[in-house]
Design an enzyme around this catalytic site. Structure first.
Site, short mmCIF file in Angstrom:
data_model
loop_
_atom_site.label_atom_id
_atom_site.label_comp_id
_atom_site.label_asym_id
_atom_site.label_seq_id
_atom_site.Cartn_x
_atom_site.Cartn_y
_atom_site.Cartn_z
N HIS A 105 0.85 -1.19 0.00
CA HIS A 105 0.00 0.00 0.00
C HIS A 105 0.88 1.24 0.00
CE1 HIS A 105 -3.56 2.42 0.57
NE2 HIS A 105 -2.87 3.13 1.46
N SER A 106 0.56 2.20 -0.88
CA SER A 106 1.29 3.47 -0.99
C SER A 106 2.77 3.17 -1.26
CB SER A 106 1.06 4.30 0.27
OG SER A 106 1.46 5.65 0.08
N MET A 107 3.68 3.58 -0.39
CA MET A 107 5.09 3.26 -0.61
C MET A 107 5.28 1.77 -0.81
SD MET A 107 8.38 3.79 1.95
CE MET A 107 7.86 2.47 3.05
N GLY A 117 -1.95 -0.91 -3.93
CA GLY A 117 -2.97 0.03 -3.46
C GLY A 117 -2.39 1.40 -3.16
#
Length: 263
Positions: free
Chosen positions: A87-89, A115
């Protein structure tokens, strides 16, 4: 047992799901998820150095160096059927790791599940500004929904987190160095409908990075939609069920259904 894993990997035969955290986060971001996903998949949260149980270790600020270390440490586990989720990073790290392994002809994941991150040919959502004062950094992150709300109510937690966030932003700023080869791997991207940091059109751009099935899913919530959408682990579980019996991808092949779709 590698330093990167907080639990012992399962015996051969179960799908391994390596979970990479968002900026500032650690393996605890996935606490409690195992009991909410399919019983035939094993969630393996990845603990990056410089946080939680590895707080005393130096953090990586170079994405290439981190990915090379992950590949070396997790290599034996990645030779089993697996999925990479982030998720993200964490999505950027998962994608960069798959690119790194593809370049050297290593086994690829059955699927990438990404995500809350824009496609890598787009600029980083937050600039790397090492001299920005803490207060300005907090305001910037908060304006875009890039901070969990609970941190704003606990200044002492936020103060401890900011050095980690700064280093992670440096890591994310290196996204432009990641190879952009379309991979022979199924790709499932998730975006929050109310995410002010990463928009749904930016998430949709991920379709260009898979030569297999590409699926875009829009879910309720902002940048931290896995926390805001109570049923997100169950959505992830529905994706994982497609790959439980898959033999795992090898260079030039990928399991799972053919074709492409967007949702």
């Amino acid at each position: 047992m590698t330093r990167y894993l907080t639990r012992t990997p399962p015996p051969p035969g179960r799908l391994r799901v390596f979970c990479f955290p968002y900026a500032g986060g650690g393996a605890s971001a996935y606490a409690g998820w195992q009991r909410r996903i399919t019983a035939d998949a094993e969630l393996l949260p990845v603990q990056l150095p410089g946080r939680e149980g590895r707080m005393a270790e130096p953090r990586f600020t170079d994405l290439d160096d981190l990915v090379a270390d992950l590949d070396a440490e997790l290599g034996p586990e990645l030779d089993h059927p697996h999925v990479l989720y982030g998720h993200s990073m964490g999505a950027l790290i998962a994608f960069a790791l798959a690119q790194h392994r593809h370049a050297r002809g290593a086994r690829l994941p059955a699927a990438l599940v990404l995500g809350g991150h824009r496609a890598p040919h787009l600029p980083a959502p937050l600039p790397d500004e090492p001299d920005i004062p803490d207060a300005d950094l907090v305001r910037t992150l908060d304006a875009y929904g890039g901070l969990p709300r609970i941190l704003l109510d606990h200044p002492e937690w936020l103060a401890a987190l900011l050095p980690i966030v700064r280093d992670d932003l440096r890591l994310c700023a290196a996204a432009g160095t990641v190879a952009r080869t379309p991979l022979p791997v199924a790709l499932h991207a998730f975006g929050g409908a109310e995410d002010r940091l990463v928009t749904v059109p930016e998430v949709r751009e991920w379709v260009r990075y898979s030569t297999r099935e590409s699926e875009i899913n829009v879910v309720p919530g902002g940048h931290f939609f896995p926390r805001e959408a109570p049923g997100f682990p169950e959505l992830l579980s529905a994706v994982l069920r497609r790959y439980e019996a898959a033999p795992g991808a090898i260079p030039g092949t990928a399991p799972g259904p053919a074709g492409a779709g967007q949702g």
